[in-house]
Design a protein around this motif. Sequence first.
Motif, PDB file in Angstrom:
ATOM      1  N   THR A 146     104.667 -28.281  50.844  1.00  0.00           N
ATOM      2  CA  THR A 146     104.054 -29.311  50.002  1.00  0.00           C
ATOM      3  C   THR A 146     102.952 -30.062  50.736  1.00  0.00           C
ATOM      4  O   THR A 146     101.807 -30.093  50.288  1.00  0.00           O
ATOM      5  CB  THR A 146     105.113 -30.302  49.505  1.00  0.00           C
ATOM      6  N   SER A 151      99.878 -28.070  51.722  1.00  0.00           N
ATOM      7  CA  SER A 151      99.141 -27.436  50.623  1.00  0.00           C
ATOM      8  C   SER A 151      98.166 -28.388  49.953  1.00  0.00           C
ATOM      9  O   SER A 151      97.272 -27.953  49.227  1.00  0.00           O
ATOM     10  CB  SER A 151     100.117 -26.909  49.561  1.00  0.00           C
ATOM     11  N   GLY A 152      98.319 -29.703  50.194  1.00  0.00           N
ATOM     12  CA  GLY A 152      97.434 -30.678  49.584  1.00  0.00           C
ATOM     13  C   GLY A 152      96.229 -30.954  50.453  1.00  0.00           C
ATOM     14  O   GLY A 152      96.145 -30.533  51.605  1.00  0.00           O
ATOM     15  N   ALA A 153      95.294 -31.683  49.901  1.00  0.00           N
ATOM     16  CA  ALA A 153      94.093 -32.040  50.644  1.00  0.00           C
ATOM     17  C   ALA A 153      94.445 -32.950  51.802  1.00  0.00           C
ATOM     18  O   ALA A 153      95.187 -33.911  51.644  1.00  0.00           O
ATOM     19  CB  ALA A 153      93.111 -32.743  49.706  1.00  0.00           C
ATOM     20  N   LEU A 169     100.898 -34.917  50.370  1.00  0.00           N
ATOM     21  CA  LEU A 169     101.823 -34.292  49.432  1.00  0.00           C
ATOM     22  C   LEU A 169     101.127 -34.044  48.106  1.00  0.00           C
ATOM     23  O   LEU A 169     100.323 -34.845  47.644  1.00  0.00           O
ATOM     24  CB  LEU A 169     103.021 -35.210  49.198  1.00  0.00           C
ATOM     25  N   THR A 170     101.425 -32.936  47.479  1.00  0.00           N
ATOM     26  CA  THR A 170     100.823 -32.661  46.184  1.00  0.00           C
ATOM     27  C   THR A 170     101.443 -33.567  45.131  1.00  0.00           C
ATOM     28  O   THR A 170     102.621 -33.915  45.171  1.00  0.00           O
ATOM     29  CB  THR A 170     101.051 -31.197  45.782  1.00  0.00           C
ATOM     30  N   GLU A 171     100.630 -33.930  44.155  1.00  0.00           N
ATOM     31  CA  GLU A 171     101.089 -34.822  43.075  1.00  0.00           C
ATOM     32  C   GLU A 171     102.242 -34.203  42.314  1.00  0.00           C
ATOM     33  O   GLU A 171     103.196 -34.885  41.933  1.00  0.00           O
ATOM     34  CB  GLU A 171      99.931 -35.122  42.135  1.00  0.00           C
ATOM     35  N   ALA A 172     102.177 -32.906  42.110  1.00  0.00           N
ATOM     36  CA  ALA A 172     103.223 -32.238  41.338  1.00  0.00           C
ATOM     37  C   ALA A 172     104.573 -32.348  42.030  1.00  0.00           C
ATOM     38  O   ALA A 172     105.598 -32.585  41.379  1.00  0.00           O
ATOM     39  CB  ALA A 172     102.858 -30.775  41.121  1.00  0.00           C
ATOM     40  N   ALA A 173     104.592 -32.179  43.346  1.00  0.00           N
ATOM     41  CA  ALA A 173     105.853 -32.249  44.076  1.00  0.00           C
ATOM     42  C   ALA A 173     106.423 -33.657  44.062  1.00  0.00           C
ATOM     43  O   ALA A 173     107.618 -33.865  43.841  1.00  0.00           O
ATOM     44  CB  ALA A 173     105.644 -31.775  45.511  1.00  0.00           C
TER      45      ALA A 173
END
Length: 252
Positions: free
Chosen positions: A34, A37-39, A43-47
Motif C-alpha cells: 500500500t 504503491s502511492g505517490a 498510503l493509497t486512498e483506497a486502502a
Amino acid sequence: MFIPLHDRNDLDHIDRQYVTLALIAINVLVWLATALSGASGALTEAAVLGLGFIPAVAYGGAELAPDLALVPEPLTYVTYAFLHANFMHLATNMLFLWVFGDNVEDALGHLRFLVFYLVCAAAGALLHGLLDPGSQAPLIGASGAVAGVVAAYLVLHPRVRVWVLALGRIPLPLPAWIPLALWVIYQFVMIVIDRGGGISWAAHVGGIIAGAILVVLMKRREVPLFDRRIVSPRAVARKGASVPNVPRRWGR
C-alpha cells in the motif's frame, strides 16, 4: 517514553512464535503493497478508506462509495490494524510485537493468541468509535492490538528484565513492570488530555483493557499470573549442565 530492545524470557510451551512472526510479516507486506504503491510512499486512498476503521461508517452515519468499500462491516474492526501511515509507525508497532508477542503467544498457544490479537484490535477500534462516533477520519495501525499484547505481558511477566532505550538514547535493563506500567499509565493520561490529537489514545486504552482481561481468561492453566521469576540470560545455563533450583537473577 521508551523503546523496547530485548528481553531474556525463554519459551516454555511452544518451539517458535509462529503467529507473532506471521503477523509481523503480514503487516510488513501490507505496508509494502500500500504505502509504496502511492505517490511519494503515501498510503493509497483506497486502502485507507476501504480497510481503515471509520466510526461514522461503522455506525451507519455515513457511507463509502461502492468502489471504496473493500470489505463489509464489521471487518474494518480488524482490517484497520494491518495498515500503517509510514515506516516509523510500522516499525514501532512491530518492534513492540517482536519483543513481547512471543511470550504472550507461549502463554496462550498459537490459535488462542491469534484470536487474542484480533479481539484486542477490535476492542481498540470499539473504544475509539464509542468516544467519537461521528468521526469520518479513518483509524489505522496495529497499536490497539499491540497495546493488548503489552498489557498481557505485564500481567504475565512483570519481573522479567527488559532492555529498553529510555529517552531515545539510554539503554537500561529494567524489570518489565517499570517501563510497561509507566507506558500504560501514559496512555490513560493522554486519552484525557489529548482528545483532539492525531493519535488515537482510545484505541490504545481499548487494547490494554481487552488484553489485561483476555490473558487471564485465555492463558494455559499451568501458566501463572504475575510470574515472580527473574529470568537470566541463556548463557548462564550451559548445555547439558544441571541448573540448581535457586532464584534466577539478571547478570553474568
